[in-house]
Design a protein around this motif. Structure first.
Motif, PDB file in Angstrom:
ATOM      1  N   MET A   1       2.198   5.078 -20.764  1.00 48.18           N
ATOM      2  CA  MET A   1       1.685   5.629 -19.529  1.00 48.18           C
ATOM      3  C   MET A   1       2.334   6.989 -19.344  1.00 48.18           C
ATOM      4  N   GLU A   2       1.559   7.895 -18.766  1.00 49.15           N
ATOM      5  CA  GLU A   2       2.064   9.221 -18.434  1.00 49.15           C
ATOM      6  C   GLU A   2       1.589   9.538 -17.028  1.00 49.15           C
ATOM      7  N   PHE A   3       2.266  10.487 -16.390  1.00 54.83           N
ATOM      8  CA  PHE A   3       1.946  10.798 -14.999  1.00 54.83           C
ATOM      9  C   PHE A   3       1.258  12.152 -14.887  1.00 54.83           C
ATOM     10  N   TYR A   4       0.288  12.195 -13.955  1.00 53.14           N
ATOM     11  CA  TYR A   4      -0.513  13.389 -13.738  1.00 53.14           C
ATOM     12  C   TYR A   4      -0.557  13.699 -12.247  1.00 53.14           C
ATOM     13  N   LYS A   5      -0.502  15.003 -11.930  1.00 53.32           N
ATOM     14  CA  LYS A   5      -0.524  15.437 -10.535  1.00 53.32           C
ATOM     15  C   LYS A   5      -1.698  14.812  -9.801  1.00 53.32           C
ATOM     16  N   TYR A   6      -1.439  14.529  -8.538  1.00 57.85           N
ATOM     17  CA  TYR A   6      -2.472  13.934  -7.702  1.00 57.85           C
ATOM     18  C   TYR A   6      -2.310  14.422  -6.264  1.00 57.85           C
ATOM     19  N   LYS A   7      -3.422  14.810  -5.669  1.00 58.59           N
ATOM     20  CA  LYS A   7      -3.468  15.133  -4.244  1.00 58.59           C
ATOM     21  C   LYS A   7      -4.433  14.146  -3.602  1.00 58.59           C
TER      22      LYS A   7
ATOM     23  N   SER B   1       0.829  -1.206   0.000  1.00 55.57           N
ATOM     24  CA  SER B   1       0.000   0.000   0.000  1.00 55.57           C
ATOM     25  C   SER B   1       0.865   1.259   0.000  1.00 55.57           C
ATOM     26  N   THR B   2       0.481   2.193  -0.843  1.00 62.53           N
ATOM     27  CA  THR B   2       1.193   3.472  -0.928  1.00 62.53           C
ATOM     28  C   THR B   2       0.353   4.618  -0.381  1.00 62.53           C
ATOM     29  N   LYS B   3      -0.816   4.333   0.157  1.00 60.10           N
ATOM     30  CA  LYS B   3      -1.720   5.399   0.599  1.00 60.10           C
ATOM     31  C   LYS B   3      -1.086   6.263   1.696  1.00 60.10           C
ATOM     32  N   LYS B   4      -0.536   5.653   2.728  1.00 61.52           N
ATOM     33  CA  LYS B   4       0.091   6.418   3.811  1.00 61.52           C
ATOM     34  C   LYS B   4       1.376   7.092   3.327  1.00 61.52           C
ATOM     35  N   ILE B   5       2.057   6.464   2.390  1.00 60.45           N
ATOM     36  CA  ILE B   5       3.271   7.048   1.814  1.00 60.45           C
ATOM     37  C   ILE B   5       2.911   8.329   1.064  1.00 60.45           C
ATOM     38  N   MET B   6       1.835   8.276   0.268  1.00 55.67           N
ATOM     39  CA  MET B   6       1.400   9.466  -0.463  1.00 55.67           C
ATOM     40  C   MET B   6       1.009  10.583   0.498  1.00 55.67           C
TER      41      MET B   6
ATOM     42  N   PHE C   1       5.892  17.530  -1.355  1.00 56.25           N
ATOM     43  CA  PHE C   1       6.368  16.982  -2.616  1.00 56.25           C
ATOM     44  C   PHE C   1       5.221  16.948  -3.619  1.00 56.25           C
ATOM     45  N   THR C   2       5.541  17.054  -4.889  1.00 54.70           N
ATOM     46  CA  THR C   2       4.547  16.872  -5.936  1.00 54.70           C
ATOM     47  C   THR C   2       4.380  15.376  -6.145  1.00 54.70           C
ATOM     48  N   ILE C   3       3.149  14.918  -6.007  1.00 58.21           N
ATOM     49  CA  ILE C   3       2.812  13.509  -6.183  1.00 58.21           C
ATOM     50  C   ILE C   3       2.098  13.358  -7.518  1.00 58.21           C
ATOM     51  N   SER C   4       2.369  12.256  -8.207  1.00 59.39           N
ATOM     52  CA  SER C   4       1.666  11.998  -9.463  1.00 59.39           C
ATOM     53  C   SER C   4       1.354  10.506  -9.582  1.00 59.39           C
ATOM     54  N   LEU C   5       0.278  10.227 -10.301  1.00 67.37           N
ATOM     55  CA  LEU C   5      -0.140   8.851 -10.573  1.00 67.37           C
ATOM     56  C   LEU C   5      -0.146   8.625 -12.075  1.00 67.37           C
ATOM     57  N   PRO C   6       0.078   7.374 -12.481  1.00 67.18           N
ATOM     58  CA  PRO C   6       0.070   7.089 -13.921  1.00 67.18           C
ATOM     59  C   PRO C   6      -1.339   6.978 -14.485  1.00 67.18           C
TER      60      PRO C   6
ATOM     61  N   PRO D   1      -6.063   9.375 -11.717  1.00 66.62           N
ATOM     62  CA  PRO D   1      -6.598  10.706 -11.384  1.00 66.62           C
ATOM     63  C   PRO D   1      -7.562  11.214 -12.452  1.00 66.62           C
ATOM     64  N   LYS D   2      -8.624  11.898 -11.995  1.00 71.87           N
ATOM     65  CA  LYS D   2      -9.575  12.518 -12.925  1.00 71.87           C
ATOM     66  C   LYS D   2      -9.025  13.831 -13.448  1.00 71.87           C
ATOM     67  N   LYS D   3      -8.351  14.578 -12.561  1.00 70.00           N
ATOM     68  CA  LYS D   3      -7.757  15.849 -12.983  1.00 70.00           C
ATOM     69  C   LYS D   3      -6.554  15.549 -13.861  1.00 70.00           C
ATOM     70  N   LYS D   4      -6.343  16.359 -14.876  1.00 69.80           N
ATOM     71  CA  LYS D   4      -5.329  16.026 -15.871  1.00 69.80           C
ATOM     72  C   LYS D   4      -4.242  17.095 -16.003  1.00 69.80           C
ATOM     73  N   THR D   5      -3.391  17.221 -14.993  1.00 69.12           N
ATOM     74  CA  THR D   5      -2.235  18.105 -15.085  1.00 69.12           C
ATOM     75  C   THR D   5      -1.007  17.221 -15.221  1.00 69.12           C
ATOM     76  N   LYS D   6      -0.500  17.128 -16.448  1.00 62.89           N
ATOM     77  CA  LYS D   6       0.614  16.236 -16.751  1.00 62.89           C
ATOM     78  C   LYS D   6       1.915  16.754 -16.130  1.00 62.89           C
TER      79      LYS D   6
END
Length: 181
Positions: free
Chosen positions: A80-86, A54-59, A67-72, A101-106
């Motif tokens: 695959m590309e990565f997009y910002k995620y909070k 699990s990466t939930k607590k790490i995120m 830190f800027t977090i992103s998911l593929p 992620p639904k939001k799409k900030t690459k």
């Protein structure tokens, strides 16, 4: 064929042994990131599914550290590309059952925290067989400064079969120890 057999065996073991109480030390991840001395770390991380570490607590921890977090997000069945995620951002489930992620900030991550099925002491990684991470690592080249795999200690095997397109990790962090180059 050998990779397929190893995958099947390790995933069965992981599914049987999986426990949410097995944790990866978030502070060790922070030390690995700080050791790389990257001015603006952009962390590409996976959202856990099934019996993955699990990466939930790490995120949550890394987000609190600013830190800027992103998911593929998987594209065209091969990329695959990565997009910002909070943490509070909405997600949707793709056709493979993976939250994206639904939001799409690459963004272009310079640190990747990578899921795996198995690994060996030489830091070869056996993934799920789709080649998404290997292709992404090849495309990004030296822009990825740290390739960090997360695994349970029982996912280490004697030898991962390696093919020309497979990419090694720099670090594997388990619930018991750290393996580095």
């Amino acid at each position: 064929m050998l990779k397929h057999k190893i995958r099947k065996k390790i995933l069965k073991i992981r599914d049987e042994k999986y426990s949410k109480s097995l944790n990866i030390d978030k502070k060790k991840i922070l030390k690995i990131i700080q050791k790389a001395n990257i001015k603006k770390p952009v962390i590409g991380i996976y959202y856990p599914v099934n019996s993955e570490v699990s990466t939930k607590k790490i995120m949550e921890f890394l987000e609190k550290k600013k830190f800027t977090i992103s998911l593929p997000i998987l594209k065209n069945n091969i990329e695959m590309e990565f997009y910002k995620y909070k943490i509070k951002d909405p997600l949707y489930i793709n056709k493979y059952g993976i939250p994206e992620p639904k939001k799409k900030t690459k963004v272009k991550p310079n640190i990747l925290i990578i899921p795996l099925v198995a690994f060996d002491r030489q830091l070869n990684r056996l993934g799920y067989g789709g080649g998404f991470y290997d292709r992404f690592l090849c495309k990004m080249g030296k822009n990825i400064i740290i390739k960090l795999g997360l695994a349970f200690s029982y996912q280490m095997i004697k030898h991962v079969p390696v093919e020309k397109f497979d990419r090694k990790l720099d670090v594997v962090l388990t619930d018991k120890e750290i393996f580095e180059t």
